[in-house]
Design an enzyme around this catalytic site. Sequence first.
Site, PDB file in Angstrom:
ATOM      1  N   GLY A 164       0.732  -1.185  -0.081  1.00 54.70           N
ATOM      2  CA  GLY A 164       0.059   0.004   0.064  1.00 54.70           C
ATOM      3  C   GLY A 164       0.879   1.329   0.109  1.00 54.70           C
ATOM      4  O   GLY A 164       0.225   2.074  -0.651  1.00 54.70           O
ATOM      5  N   ASN A 165       2.001   1.273   0.628  1.00 56.55           N
ATOM      6  CA  ASN A 165       2.694   2.575   0.558  1.00 56.55           C
ATOM      7  C   ASN A 165       3.410   2.450  -0.541  1.00 56.55           C
ATOM      8  O   ASN A 165       3.964   3.829  -0.912  1.00 56.55           O
ATOM      9  CB  ASN A 165       3.677   2.120   1.796  1.00 56.55           C
TER      10      ASN A 165
ATOM     11  N   LYS B 286      -1.354  -3.197  13.862  1.00 59.46           N
ATOM     12  CA  LYS B 286      -1.100  -3.045  12.336  1.00 59.46           C
ATOM     13  C   LYS B 286      -1.270  -1.549  12.010  1.00 59.46           C
ATOM     14  O   LYS B 286      -2.328  -0.679  12.282  1.00 59.46           O
ATOM     15  CB  LYS B 286      -2.420  -3.617  11.760  1.00 59.46           C
TER      16      LYS B 286
ATOM     17  N   LYS C 253      -2.111  -7.702   4.565  1.00 63.36           N
ATOM     18  CA  LYS C 253      -2.587  -8.025   3.128  1.00 63.36           C
ATOM     19  C   LYS C 253      -1.260  -9.185   2.647  1.00 63.36           C
ATOM     20  O   LYS C 253      -2.042  -9.746   1.958  1.00 63.36           O
ATOM     21  CB  LYS C 253      -2.529  -7.049   2.343  1.00 63.36           C
TER      22      LYS C 253
ATOM     23  N   LYS D 220       5.699 -10.098   6.277  1.00 64.50           N
ATOM     24  CA  LYS D 220       6.003 -10.683   5.029  1.00 64.50           C
ATOM     25  C   LYS D 220       6.846 -12.033   4.983  1.00 64.50           C
ATOM     26  O   LYS D 220       6.289 -12.981   4.231  1.00 64.50           O
ATOM     27  CB  LYS D 220       7.082  -9.657   4.110  1.00 64.50           C
TER      28      LYS D 220
END
Length: 310
Positions: free
Chosen positions: A10-11, A125, A210, A272
């Site tokens: 998203g970043n 988060k 995500k 991740k």
Amino acid sequence: MAKIIVALGGNALGNSPQEQLHLVKKTAKSLVALIKEGHELVISHGNGPQVGAIHLGMNYAAEQGQGASFPFPECGAMSQGYIGYHLQQSLLNELIQEGISKEVATIITQVQVDPADPAFDNPTKPIGSFYDKASSEKIAAEKAYHFVEDSGRGYRRVVASPEPQEILELSSIKHLIESGTLVIAGGGGGVPVVNKQDNNYQGVAAVIDKDKSSALLAGKLGADQLIILTAVDYVYIHFGREDQKALSHVRTKDIIEHVNNGEFAKGSMLPKIIACMSFLGKNPQGIAIITSLQGLEEALKGNIGTHITK
């Protein structure tokens, strides 16, 4: 050729609609290049900055008497539509440019979580914008938000991040893929919902990681590869130190050792890594890759990126 789930950060999508559309156009070129090579893609994306901005803006308007406040699940759904629209448009334009006949569709995705998940008692988060310490403390006092320092970049609000359990729209996603559609799904980790009783679903104020949702989707779809795109070309150990070392091809047993040694930051690389391990647990023959968007094509050739195998 491979079935690949590509998870965009998203970043990496910018801080405004104009910046996001500009960046997504570049992203579309890299993704369509993979389609030209015969790979089958499913795309997911983050939404941390976007959902935070939507929530902040909608509720600021409400405070000014300009409308109703919007709960977090609704803001998450808005972010899926907004980011999905830009991705759809850019990918479709690039496909047409390359002479490829393929439709692109965004699925507003709901992901079931456990209402008893301990994450609801420990929000972690990061979402929304970065603030300095004084500003974050002021907002926390006014709105009872939780803030944490995020990897030296400033302070960000944190919300609960429960574990994804089931993807409610999985069957529809599969049908679209089988029809040849390029699917964008699981945006922002999906809108988190709980099953109250008798399949009566209800949204909850949280953000699912995500990458974890992407790993779940990859496992459910029987993907060959999970590719997580971030700001760096490789995963590093001893990150930021003189003896910093990039990990190129690594097995899960070695990654577990690095995790146990505290090598990966909780707010950035660790989720991740965990997502990659989860995917490989469901598909031991698969490959998980962490790299930058710019390195995507070379990563598929094995020339760049961190490649994790069982």
